[in-house]
Design a protein around this motif. Structure first.
Motif, PDB file in Angstrom:
ATOM      1  N   THR A 193       7.422 -20.592  41.390  1.00  0.00           N
ATOM      2  CA  THR A 193       7.120 -22.021  41.494  1.00  0.00           C
ATOM      3  C   THR A 193       5.738 -22.324  40.925  1.00  0.00           C
ATOM      4  OG1 THR A 193       8.532 -22.204  43.446  1.00  0.00           O
ATOM      5  CG2 THR A 193       6.915 -23.963  43.089  1.00  0.00           C
ATOM      6  N   ILE A 194       4.760 -21.501  41.264  1.00  0.00           N
ATOM      7  CA  ILE A 194       3.405 -21.695  40.738  1.00  0.00           C
ATOM      8  C   ILE A 194       3.416 -21.596  39.214  1.00  0.00           C
ATOM      9  CG2 ILE A 194       1.089 -20.662  40.603  1.00  0.00           C
ATOM     10  CD1 ILE A 194       1.493 -19.901  43.615  1.00  0.00           C
ATOM     11  N   LEU A 195       4.093 -20.582  38.681  1.00  0.00           N
ATOM     12  CA  LEU A 195       4.166 -20.422  37.227  1.00  0.00           C
ATOM     13  C   LEU A 195       4.882 -21.594  36.562  1.00  0.00           C
ATOM     14  CD1 LEU A 195       4.879 -16.602  36.864  1.00  0.00           C
ATOM     15  CD2 LEU A 195       2.753 -17.830  36.342  1.00  0.00           C
ATOM     16  N   LEU A 196       5.925 -22.093  37.206  1.00  0.00           N
ATOM     17  CA  LEU A 196       6.650 -23.233  36.660  1.00  0.00           C
ATOM     18  C   LEU A 196       5.769 -24.480  36.628  1.00  0.00           C
ATOM     19  CD1 LEU A 196       9.363 -24.204  35.555  1.00  0.00           C
ATOM     20  CD2 LEU A 196      10.014 -24.775  37.898  1.00  0.00           C
ATOM     21  N   VAL A 197       5.000 -24.693  37.688  1.00  0.00           N
ATOM     22  CA  VAL A 197       4.076 -25.830  37.717  1.00  0.00           C
ATOM     23  C   VAL A 197       3.026 -25.679  36.626  1.00  0.00           C
ATOM     24  CG1 VAL A 197       2.260 -26.950  39.076  1.00  0.00           C
ATOM     25  CG2 VAL A 197       4.455 -26.406  40.139  1.00  0.00           C
ATOM     26  N   LEU A 198       2.450 -24.486  36.505  1.00  0.00           N
ATOM     27  CA  LEU A 198       1.463 -24.249  35.450  1.00  0.00           C
ATOM     28  C   LEU A 198       2.079 -24.447  34.073  1.00  0.00           C
ATOM     29  CD1 LEU A 198      -0.438 -21.109  36.781  1.00  0.00           C
ATOM     30  CD2 LEU A 198      -1.311 -23.445  36.613  1.00  0.00           C
ATOM     31  N   TYR A 199       3.299 -23.980  33.899  1.00  0.00           N
ATOM     32  CA  TYR A 199       3.997 -24.084  32.622  1.00  0.00           C
ATOM     33  C   TYR A 199       4.192 -25.549  32.233  1.00  0.00           C
ATOM     34  CZ  TYR A 199       7.789 -23.671  29.208  1.00  0.00           C
ATOM     35  OH  TYR A 199       8.559 -23.772  28.097  1.00  0.00           O
TER      36      TYR A 199
END
Length: 136
Positions: free
Chosen positions: A21-27
């Motif tokens: 989820t964190i990576l998706l938000v950053l992405y």
């Protein structure tokens, strides 16, 4: 206190979900170029054949965009893994929520064996199509 395999895997599954989820938000919030870490496949560069993992990044991206058929085409192991993960996490959550009245999914070797079969079939079919000149 002894933790069962499924319980440990469930906790690990939540850690994966949080990091994803964190990576998706950053992405979605950041410049796309910082996520361009994919390296060309050595096997494809050297011999012109796909390795078993080829297409995994494209498959994940297609799956996240809701393009399930395209994801299966790129690399079906990604879709299989996501489906098994979701079933496991949902069933374990229901087991906890119902205090054991509903039983969660348990680990069985057949899940891993099926994944290896999917990976192998994908590898053989994609490379056969390349060698026959049908796909480049």
């Amino acid at each position: 206190m002894k933790v069962s395999f499924e319980k440990g895997f469930y906790i690990f599954g939540w850690m994966v979900a949080i990091v994803a989820t964190i990576l998706l938000v950053l992405y979605t919030k950041c410049d796309f170029s910082i996520f361009s870490f994919s390296q060309p496949c050595f096997m494809y560069d050297k011999w012109g054949l796909y390795c078993p993992g080829c297409g995994g990044t494209r498959a994940l991206r297609a799956f996240m965009q809701g393009k399930i058929i395209l994801s299966l085409y790129y690399n079906p192991i990604i879709t299989y893994g996501i489906v098994v993960y979701a079933c496991f996490m949902i069933s374990q959550t229901l087991e906890i929520a119902t205090k054991g009245k509903l039983k969660g999914m348990r680990y069985k070797d057949v899940y891993a064996y099926f994944a290896l079969i999917v990976l192998g079939v994908h590898f053989v079919v994609k490379n056969a199509l390349i060698l026959m000149g049908i796909v480049s």
